[in-house]
Design a protein around this motif. Structure first.
Motif, short mmCIF file in Angstrom:
data_model
loop_
_atom_site.label_atom_id
_atom_site.label_comp_id
_atom_site.label_asym_id
_atom_site.label_seq_id
_atom_site.Cartn_x
_atom_site.Cartn_y
_atom_site.Cartn_z
N GLN A 9 0.82 -1.21 0.00
CA GLN A 9 0.00 0.00 0.00
C GLN A 9 0.86 1.27 0.00
OE1 GLN A 9 -3.26 0.43 2.68
NE2 GLN A 9 -3.90 -1.71 2.54
N GLN A 12 2.44 1.80 -3.43
CA GLN A 12 1.44 2.30 -4.38
C GLN A 12 1.15 3.78 -4.12
OE1 GLN A 12 -1.83 -0.41 -3.75
NE2 GLN A 12 -1.09 -1.87 -5.28
N ARG A 13 1.06 4.13 -2.86
CA ARG A 13 0.80 5.53 -2.51
C ARG A 13 1.98 6.42 -2.90
NH1 ARG A 13 -2.60 8.60 0.19
NH2 ARG A 13 -1.83 10.39 1.37
N ASN A 15 4.08 5.81 -5.44
CA ASN A 15 4.21 5.85 -6.90
C ASN A 15 3.09 6.64 -7.57
OD1 ASN A 15 6.43 4.11 -6.68
ND2 ASN A 15 5.14 2.28 -6.84
N GLU A 16 1.93 6.70 -6.94
CA GLU A 16 0.74 7.28 -7.58
C GLU A 16 0.93 8.72 -8.05
OE1 GLU A 16 -3.91 8.30 -6.42
OE2 GLU A 16 -2.68 7.07 -5.09
N THR A 174 7.78 -2.34 -6.72
CA THR A 174 6.85 -3.36 -6.24
C THR A 174 7.38 -3.98 -4.96
OG1 THR A 174 7.90 -5.09 -7.59
CG2 THR A 174 6.07 -3.87 -8.58
#
Length: 440
Positions: A9, A12-13, A15-16, A174
């Motif tokens: 999580q 992802q946060r 990279n967003e 990742t």
């Protein structure tokens, strides 16, 4: 939630918003592409036109950041560690990052000697997860690349432990690429990451940039300036015309400099201007020849366009006219300048309230690291800000002295109002018995 899920999580946060941050960086540095150009104009200009950008976004950020100056804390003992960590200088970097990207972060941990260590971190490298109920940070991650080692490092911050991770390649995004290389306990009981979020709203998990509303207006301004520069190039060398003169003919040459031949093996000819642009005088023996010059273009329309757009920029950013280069024939007085900056000052004071709570959390973590205490049990600490308004030294001193002489302000508070930091006030108090009468 498992550690792997948390890491996923957080990555992802992190990279967003990468594309958004890159776009904001281009505007902040004045390297954004020219907008509002028709496809035909882009083809006509090609690569002959240099970069044209009026860097209003940087001005909007720095104009606010320079009014966000921390001068001390309600607990004077914090200031010594604050200065030792260079936060008296680096806190401004945190403010600029938050004003530009919407978020910036501060990490608080311990040095080998047990004293607190504070570092400012960018939103490009740090991300956090918050509890929707309490809005407290429950996990944090910092990721950075090491090109000499050709690997990617990451540190996962949790309330009970700190986990160090490593991926054996640059650019790992990742969770599967990271392996745990170390883990230590977190005695603080809270995540040692503090978020400076630039927002005036309750909902939302990210802050907003000060230049979000400015970008379309800055694009329009740059387009008007680019058009004006293209037109001024024509005005600087007005077009000339002539009539009654035969055109010259020159052979068309190939890439080797040889004449191009047609089907009959005759050189292909092209008509050319008998008066090259480099000639300052045109002479003709033809009595019917006439010469003239086209009227130069008027740039007043571009000036009006720039003023309209600057007016919108000032309304959105609260930048006063003298900040963006709009001046009148009569210079404004000092009082008029302060009145023009009233909206910008109010905006800066609002940002002081927004960032103040975060800096108070940083101060509590510094005390917790230094004294080995629970951050949740430390008394409230208030941050002291320098005055966001623009005032002369004489005016500020006169006002403070009158309040002090009237008995409304104690000496230490009066010095603080004048912009003295806690350590400077301590030096003044230490020197007072030897150099001046004691303060009643």
């Amino acid at each position: 939630m498992t550690q792997k899920d948390l890491l996923l999580q957080l990555l992802q946060r992190l990279n967003e918003p990468a594309a958004k941050y890159a776009d904001l960086d281009r505007y902040y540095t004045g390297n954004q592409p020219l907008a509002f150009l028709s496809p035909e104009a882009k083809v006509a200009l090609g690569n002959r036109f240099g970069l044209m950008a009026s860097n209003i976004p940087r001005l909007a950020v720095t104009a606010l950041a320079e009014r966000l100056r921390i001068s001390g804390f309600s607990d004077p003992a914090v200031w010594a560690d604050w200065v030792r960590c260079d936060m008296d200088q680096l806190s401004g970097v945190a403010h600029r990052e938050a004003l530009l990207l919407g978020d910036s972060y501060v990490l608080v941990w311990t040095r080998p000697d047990g004293r607190p260590n504070v570092t400012v971190e960018s939103a490009k490298q740090v991300a956090v997860l918050t509890d929707p109920g309490t809005r407290q940070i429950v996990a944090g991650l910092k990721r950075w690349e090491s090109k000499p080692e050709n690997c990617t490092h990451a540190v996962l911050y949790l309330p009970d432990r700190i986990v160090r991770l490593r991926a054996e390649q640059v650019g790992t995004v990742t969770a599967t690429g990271f392996n745990v290389v170390g883990e230590i306990a977190n005695p603080l009981g809270v995540v040692p990451v503090v978020n400076l979020r630039n927002t005036d709203r309750i909902l939302g998990d990210r802050g907003g940039s000060e230049i979000d509303d400015l970008r379309p207006l800055v694009d329009a301004l740059n387009k008007s300036l680019a058009d004006m520069m293209v037109t001024s190039e024509t005005c600087a060398r007005p077009r000339r015309w002539s009539s009654g003169i035969e055109l010259s003919e020159e052979p068309v040459l190939d890439e080797n400099g040889d004449p191009v031949l047609d089907e009959d093996d005759q050189p292909v000819m092209t008509e050319t201007n008998p008066f090259p642009e480099s000639h300052k005088m045109m002479v003709s023996e033809n009595e019917n020849a006439k010469f003239g010059q086209l009227q130069a273009a008027d740039l007043a329309g571009y000036e009006a366009s720039v003023r309209v757009i600057l007016g919108q920029i000032m309304a959105v950013s609260t930048l006063p006219a003298h900040y963006v280069g709009v001046f009148t024939d009569n210079p404004a007085s000092a009082d008029a300048l302060r009145a023009a900056e009233a909206s910008l000052t109010a905006r800066a004071e609002a940002r002081q309230q927004t960032f103040g709570r975060s800096w108070e959390q940083v101060a509590k973590l510094m005390i917790a690291v230094r004294d080995g205490r629970d951050p949740g049990l430390i008394d409230d600490i208030r941050v002291k800000w320098a005055d966001a308004a623009t005032r002369s030294v004489a005016q500020e001193a006169d006002a403070v002295v009158k309040l002090y002489q009237a008995g409304l302000l104690p000496a230490d508070y009066a010095l603080g109002k004048l912009g003295y930091s806690d350590d400077e006030i301590a030096k003044v108090n230490a020197a007072r018995p030897a150099t001046m009468p004691a303060v009643a």
